[in-house]
Design an enzyme around this catalytic site. Structure first.
Site, mmCIF file in Angstrom:
data_model
loop_
_atom_site.group_PDB
_atom_site.id
_atom_site.type_symbol
_atom_site.label_atom_id
_atom_site.label_comp_id
_atom_site.label_asym_id
_atom_site.label_seq_id
_atom_site.Cartn_x
_atom_site.Cartn_y
_atom_site.Cartn_z
ATOM 1 N N LYS A 134 0.850 -1.192 0.000
ATOM 2 C CA LYS A 134 0.000 0.000 0.000
ATOM 3 C C LYS A 134 0.885 1.241 0.000
ATOM 4 C CE LYS A 134 -3.853 1.920 2.777
ATOM 5 N NZ LYS A 134 -4.684 1.654 3.966
ATOM 6 N N SER A 214 -9.394 1.939 3.311
ATOM 7 C CA SER A 214 -8.526 2.670 2.413
ATOM 8 C C SER A 214 -7.564 1.790 1.633
ATOM 9 C CB SER A 214 -7.728 3.707 3.213
ATOM 10 O OG SER A 214 -6.897 3.082 4.191
ATOM 11 N N SER A 238 -9.997 -0.558 7.400
ATOM 12 C CA SER A 238 -9.329 -0.315 6.122
ATOM 13 C C SER A 238 -8.603 -1.515 5.540
ATOM 14 C CB SER A 238 -8.341 0.849 6.258
ATOM 15 O OG SER A 238 -8.998 2.063 6.012
#
Length: 551
Positions: A134, A214, A238
């Site tokens: 990420k 996210s 997330s």
């Protein structure tokens, strides 16, 4: 921004696949053409097929132990596996926008792993396995932006601690994934999966639907088989919400088992990175590396938690079923079918309602505002760009590209005005929040003698809409997130082609036990199926009004 991003990824793929490891190709168009020329022509019917005939592997279903077995007896190399994923990124990612950038040294890393395999000097189960990170995880030599143009300049000078662990284990750092900008902690009505750096990530199952956030790019990339493992981060929801909404597995570890060092923060009291994969075995192996073996009692089988592969792993287990009717009757029907199948495998399933949920919702957000201000002000001086939260707010006002999907930065502004973390009221409310979150799980598990609590991870994915923002309702993630306890999402079923996950949670440092239970649940439900990249499925599923966003 989007056209430049497509060209840069295609250029890197072309350079990597044909053997050039130079970071900056002189002619992006030529690089993309070379990459396309190196690949066999694809038809409309086989474009999304994840079986790669060059290596004889179905990337959708293969596990790390299976890959390692093939590498051990010489029928597969990390270089060939890495090249296969690079070809797949070129073919699929223009539809999804899940991968922001590739590491130009990926094939060099793979070649080094191949040498270790030939010498019998393998570092562990992740040696030679392609991993995506990420884009809020500091990675030496690669831009790490949290999706914001404010951090799009110089890359970090050093790796996050978790990246150091992955490299030491021999993993191939394949590249970085898109995310909800600032991990969904900028605007009151964000659109998950959108960032100014990467644009909008799409859900591979239905392309006009949202991937949740996210860790949107990490989950979407895994669903599309663009890497074997991906790393996400979570403050509340997330990791697990994107995992559920994209039909993959996501593990939010016990707070503190994976280092927060070098990860763009929201709150040190809740933030953790964690592994995501298409199956629980790969997730568990990645967690063992990320945590340095903490929280996992192994049985000697390459770092797997003890009992992970037991065929009767559900027999005698007591699971508390938290229904959450607010997610709608179709999700509840998935949960009912899940309970029936678990009972059929010998588990005892009892219905529960963990207490204190209303108070947790009242306490969490104000605490996060204060903690974000403290923690982002500590992180930003380690990077080029704005040096504090006030500087970020000013940057967004001065850069129109930061407002092309949604304009708001209300959370930044509220955090700037929030009480400091030295404030007595903040400290009392954070203490109450953590205590009640832990009690909500501990008391429920003790009262019903449970091995875990199970709840729906997510609603069906809503239609992505910049003007409206998210319809996100993910109340199941909050107790474990605020408590610092582990949670694990595994695929449970579908509503109108849209995946729904089952969220399992348990007490502190019970990560190994949770992963073992999750593997048994995964085996029994057998709910995974490959995405079909449908353009749309109509507006019925997933478009009920909601509030909040997974962070």
């Amino acid at each position: 921004m989007r056209s430049r991003r497509k060209r840069s990824i295609a250029t890197l793929i072309g350079a990597l696949v044909v053997g050039s490891l130079c970071a900056g190709a002189a002619n992006p168009g030529r690089g993309a053409a070379e990459a396309r020329g190196a690949a066999a022509p694809r038809t409309d019917t086989d474009r999304h097929d994840a079986h790669d005939p060059r290596i004889g592997v179905d990337l959708d279903t293969v596990t790390i132990p299976e890959l390692q077995a093939r590498m051990a007896h010489g029928s597969l190399t990390s270089s060939a596996l890495t090249a296969a994923y690079l070809r797949r990124i070129e073919a699929i990612d223009p539809t999804l926008h899940a991968v922001l950038r590739l590491d130009p040294t990926a094939l060099r890393q793979a070649a080094a792993s191949d040498v270790r395999h030939r010498r019998g000097d393998v570092r562990g189960p992740l040696d030679g396995i392609p991993v995506l990170l990420k884009d809020n995880v500091d990675t030496r030599g690669l831009p790490t932006t949290a999706g914001s143009l404010a951090l799009a300049g110089s890359p970090p000078h050093r790796d996050a601690a978790l990246v150091t662990r992955l490299r030491a284990a021999g993993a191939v750092i394949l590249g970085k994934t898109n995310l909800s900008e600032w991990a969904n902690f900028r605007a009151e009505k964000p659109t998950s999966g959108w960032s100014a750096v990467g644009g909008q990530t799409h859900n591979p199952y239905v392309l006009d639907r949202n991937p949740c956030g996210s860790s949107a790019g990490s989950a979407a990339a895994l669903a599309a088989s663009l890497a074997q493992v991906a790393i996400g981060t979570e403050t509340d929801g997330s990791i697990v919400c994107p995992a559920g909404m994209n039909g993959v597995v996501g593990h939010k570890p016990t707070l503190g088992l994976v280092s927060q060092s070098g990860v763009v923060p929201i709150s040190a009291e809740q933030d953790t990175a964690g592994p995501m994969a298409r199956n629980v075995i790969d997730t568990a192996l990645a967690f063992s590396v990320l945590s340095g073996g903490q929280g996992v009692r192994t049985d000697g089988s390459g770092g797997l938690p003890a009992g992970l592969l037991r065929p009767d792993g559900l027999r005698g287990k007591r699971i508390g079923l938290w229904r959450l009717p607010s997610l709608g009757p179709e999700v509840d029907a998935v949960l009912s079918r899940t309970a029936e199948r678990l009972r059929g495998a010998g588990a005892e399933v009892v219905e529960v309602t963990p207490p204190y949920q209303k108070r947790l919702a009242e306490l969490e957000f104000p605490a996060l505002l204060s903690e974000f201000h403290r923690d982002i002000d500590a992180y930003l001086p380690t990077r080029d760009g704005p040096q504090d939260l006030a500087g970020l707010i000013a940057f967004n006002r001065a850069h129109p590209a930061e407002r092309t999907c949604f304009a708001g930065q209300e959370l930044f502004e509220r955090a700037l005005a929030a009480p400091p973390t030295t404030d007595p009221q903040y400290r009392a409310e954070r203490a109450e929040l953590t205590d009640l979150a832990r009690r909500s799980i501990d008391e429920t598990m003790a009262a019903h003698r449970l091995d875990a609590i199970a709840a729906p991870t997510n609603p069906p994915a809503w239609t992505t809409d910049c003007a409206r923002g998210d319809n996100d309702v993910t109340p199941s993630s909050t107790p474990a997130a605020a408590a610092g306890y582990p949670s694990l999402s595994v695929p449970a079923g579908f509503v109108h082609e849209l995946p729904v996950g089952l969220l399992l949670m348990a007490g502190a440092r019970q990560d190994g036990e949770l992963l073992s239970l999750g593997a048994a649940v995964e085996h029994r439900l057998d709910a995974w199926r490959a995405p079909r990249y449908l353009p749309s499925v109509g507006s019925a599923a997933g478009d009920r009004p909601g509030s909040g966003a997974a962070r």
